[in-house]
Design an enzyme around this catalytic site. Structure first.
Site, PDB file in Angstrom:
ATOM      1  N   ARG A 117      -6.989  10.397  31.967  1.00 23.37           N
ATOM      2  CA  ARG A 117      -5.574  10.380  31.548  1.00 23.37           C
ATOM      3  C   ARG A 117      -5.300  11.445  30.481  1.00 23.37           C
ATOM      4  O   ARG A 117      -4.282  12.122  30.525  1.00 23.37           O
ATOM      5  CB  ARG A 117      -5.197   8.991  31.021  1.00 23.37           C
ATOM      6  CG  ARG A 117      -5.234   7.924  32.103  1.00 23.37           C
ATOM      7  CD  ARG A 117      -4.734   6.593  31.588  1.00 23.37           C
ATOM      8  NE  ARG A 117      -5.127   5.520  32.505  1.00 23.37           N
ATOM      9  CZ  ARG A 117      -4.551   4.340  32.552  1.00 23.37           C
ATOM     10  NH1 ARG A 117      -3.558   4.053  31.742  1.00 23.37           N
ATOM     11  NH2 ARG A 117      -4.961   3.422  33.402  1.00 23.37           N
ATOM     12  N   LYS A 152      -7.483  -8.110  28.626  1.00 23.83           N
ATOM     13  CA  LYS A 152      -6.172  -7.856  29.242  1.00 23.83           C
ATOM     14  C   LYS A 152      -6.279  -7.560  30.743  1.00 23.83           C
ATOM     15  O   LYS A 152      -5.287  -7.617  31.454  1.00 23.83           O
ATOM     16  CB  LYS A 152      -5.403  -6.759  28.508  1.00 23.83           C
ATOM     17  CG  LYS A 152      -5.902  -5.352  28.678  1.00 23.83           C
ATOM     18  CD  LYS A 152      -5.078  -4.390  27.814  1.00 23.83           C
ATOM     19  CE  LYS A 152      -5.563  -2.968  27.878  1.00 23.83           C
ATOM     20  NZ  LYS A 152      -5.284  -2.282  29.112  1.00 23.83           N
ATOM     21  N   ASP A 153      -7.494  -7.261  31.225  1.00 23.66           N
ATOM     22  CA  ASP A 153      -7.683  -7.021  32.666  1.00 23.66           C
ATOM     23  C   ASP A 153      -7.895  -8.309  33.445  1.00 23.66           C
ATOM     24  O   ASP A 153      -7.989  -8.290  34.666  1.00 23.66           O
ATOM     25  CB  ASP A 153      -8.908  -6.120  32.913  1.00 23.66           C
ATOM     26  CG  ASP A 153      -8.673  -4.679  32.481  1.00 23.66           C
ATOM     27  OD1 ASP A 153      -7.495  -4.281  32.397  1.00 23.66           O
ATOM     28  OD2 ASP A 153      -9.662  -3.967  32.225  1.00 23.66           O
ATOM     29  N   CYS A 168      -0.703  -8.160  35.425  1.00 22.42           N
ATOM     30  CA  CYS A 168      -0.409  -6.892  34.758  1.00 22.42           C
ATOM     31  C   CYS A 168       0.556  -6.051  35.569  1.00 22.42           C
ATOM     32  O   CYS A 168       0.913  -4.971  35.174  1.00 22.42           O
ATOM     33  CB  CYS A 168      -1.674  -6.123  34.399  1.00 22.42           C
ATOM     34  SG  CYS A 168      -2.531  -5.402  35.760  1.00 22.42           S
ATOM     35  N   ARG A 194      -2.937   6.951  36.548  1.00 22.85           N
ATOM     36  CA  ARG A 194      -4.121   6.110  36.755  1.00 22.85           C
ATOM     37  C   ARG A 194      -5.355   6.881  36.321  1.00 22.85           C
ATOM     38  O   ARG A 194      -5.306   8.064  36.058  1.00 22.85           O
ATOM     39  CB  ARG A 194      -4.256   5.729  38.241  1.00 22.85           C
ATOM     40  CG  ARG A 194      -3.232   4.739  38.774  1.00 22.85           C
ATOM     41  CD  ARG A 194      -3.425   3.312  38.304  1.00 22.85           C
ATOM     42  NE  ARG A 194      -4.800   2.853  38.354  1.00 22.85           N
ATOM     43  CZ  ARG A 194      -5.421   2.419  39.435  1.00 22.85           C
ATOM     44  NH1 ARG A 194      -4.778   2.365  40.580  1.00 22.85           N
ATOM     45  NH2 ARG A 194      -6.677   2.021  39.371  1.00 22.85           N
ATOM     46  N   ARG A 201       4.930  -3.157  31.653  1.00 24.79           N
ATOM     47  CA  ARG A 201       5.210  -3.651  30.289  1.00 24.79           C
ATOM     48  C   ARG A 201       5.519  -2.474  29.367  1.00 24.79           C
ATOM     49  O   ARG A 201       6.510  -2.491  28.618  1.00 24.79           O
ATOM     50  CB  ARG A 201       3.976  -4.419  29.764  1.00 24.79           C
ATOM     51  CG  ARG A 201       4.030  -4.774  28.292  1.00 24.79           C
ATOM     52  CD  ARG A 201       2.694  -5.329  27.818  1.00 24.79           C
ATOM     53  NE  ARG A 201       1.631  -4.341  27.835  1.00 24.79           N
ATOM     54  CZ  ARG A 201       1.395  -3.446  26.873  1.00 24.79           C
ATOM     55  NH1 ARG A 201       2.175  -3.411  25.807  1.00 24.79           N
ATOM     56  NH2 ARG A 201       0.405  -2.589  26.974  1.00 24.79           N
ATOM     57  N   ARG A 202       4.672  -1.433  29.422  1.00 26.05           N
ATOM     58  CA  ARG A 202       4.916  -0.256  28.569  1.00 26.05           C
ATOM     59  C   ARG A 202       6.156   0.502  29.026  1.00 26.05           C
ATOM     60  O   ARG A 202       6.955   0.949  28.195  1.00 26.05           O
ATOM     61  CB  ARG A 202       3.690   0.663  28.609  1.00 26.05           C
ATOM     62  CG  ARG A 202       2.492   0.093  27.866  1.00 26.05           C
ATOM     63  CD  ARG A 202       1.270   0.982  28.007  1.00 26.05           C
ATOM     64  NE  ARG A 202       0.132   0.452  27.258  1.00 26.05           N
ATOM     65  CZ  ARG A 202      -1.129   0.551  27.638  1.00 26.05           C
ATOM     66  NH1 ARG A 202      -1.428   1.158  28.780  1.00 26.05           N
ATOM     67  NH2 ARG A 202      -2.100   0.065  26.896  1.00 26.05           N
TER      68      ARG A 202
END
Length: 302
Positions: A153, A81-82, A240, A147, A129-130
């Protein structure tokens, strides 16, 4: 076979993923000698700005890809996904191993679910997206950027800077941190990012020895599913830092692909599904369908 060097980011998760790939390769060919080369990327250095403002997806792969092209490393392990939809000339994804859990999840300080969070609760995510999908369900919540790696996190959540955070299940599973999860978010609630839960092993397209080796740990069903997702992303011209989601499943020789484009505010959300035997065509067709339904205007506004 020569001694192999795997390029990886320095984060705990990246090293865990690279060691997993190393173990799989050694299972397949025990006679191999494989070392890890840890590389710092721009995404690891710039932690005070949201990804969308500093260049999006390529931030976590560029320096590693440069090392590949310079032949300082033989292969690289990335979270799929990166990876940008287009790879630099001369590089290919040589293998996509079997996929981990694709879902997102919620971690909250009091173990509350997304539905149970009080109005005005602050939810942390660095992904539009989230953000879009959280606000589509709970427009009364406040979404703020967060971040840092997984440990950072989770620490920010514990310190009270956020009431909840949204993370990918796959990373938590790989680091044995599932005890932290308050709620697994269903795919209908939170459609995953393109490639979420999958690893991409990148190599030089002219390195036949490595390409042949990597086929030994490739999973065809995962490979076909993510091929459709990435074709969708590329046709949408997504990265992204755009609120785009896509999830494919390969079954009975067909890919079933669901895609989503949403405004960062959570309204509107445009979603659709396409099914077919050719993953690349399915991805392109779904993108075309969503663009015709208004995705183009949403992306232009973002």
């Amino acid at each position: 076979m020569r001694e192999l060097i795997i390029g990886t980011r320095k984060s705990h998760l990246a090293i865990t993923q690279s060691n997993w790939v190393r173990a799989k390769l050694l299972e397949y060919k025990p006679e191999l000698s494989i070392e890890l080369e840890k590389i710092v990327t721009k995404g690891d250095k710039v932690l005070d700005v949201t990804l969308s403002k500093v260049g999006g997806k390529g931030l976590f792969v560029k320096e590693i890809e440069q090392a590949l092209l310079a032949k300082q490393i033989d292969l690289a392990v990335h979270s799929l996904k990166d990876m940008p939809a287009e790879l630099p000339r001369g590089l290919v994804i040589g293998s996509v191993p079997i996929r981990e859990d694709v879902r997102d999840c919620l971690l909250s300080r009091d173990g509350l679910t997304l539905e149970e969070l009080p109005t005005g609760s602050v939810v942390g995510t660095s992904s539009l997206r989230r953000q879009a999908q959280v606000l589509a369900i709970r427009p009364d919540l406040v979404v703020e950027p967060i971040r840092g790696n997984l440990d950072t996190r989770i620490a920010k959540l514990r310190d009270g800077k956020f009431d909840a955070i949204v993370l990918a299940v796959a990373g938590l599973k790989r680091l044995n941190l599932c005890d932290e999860i308050s709620e697994y978010l269903s795919i209908t609630t939170m459609l995953p990012a393109v490639g979420q839960g999958a690893l991409a092993i990148e190599c030089r397209e002219d390195d036949q020895e490595i390409l042949t080796l990597l086929q030994g740990i490739h999973d065809e069903a995962t490979g076909n599913a993510v091929k459709a997702e990435r074709a969708f992303l590329q046709a949408i011209e997504g990265s992204c830092h755009l609120p785009v989601a896509g999830y494919g499943v390969w079954k009975e020789d067909k890919v079933h692909l669901t895609g989503l484009v949403a405004s960062p505010t959570g309204k509107p959300v445009i979603k659709g599904t396409e099914i077919g035997t050719n993953p690349l065509e399915v991805g392109k067709q779904l993108a075309k369908k969503l663009m015709e339904q208004g995705a183009k205007e949403i992306l232009a506004a973002v």
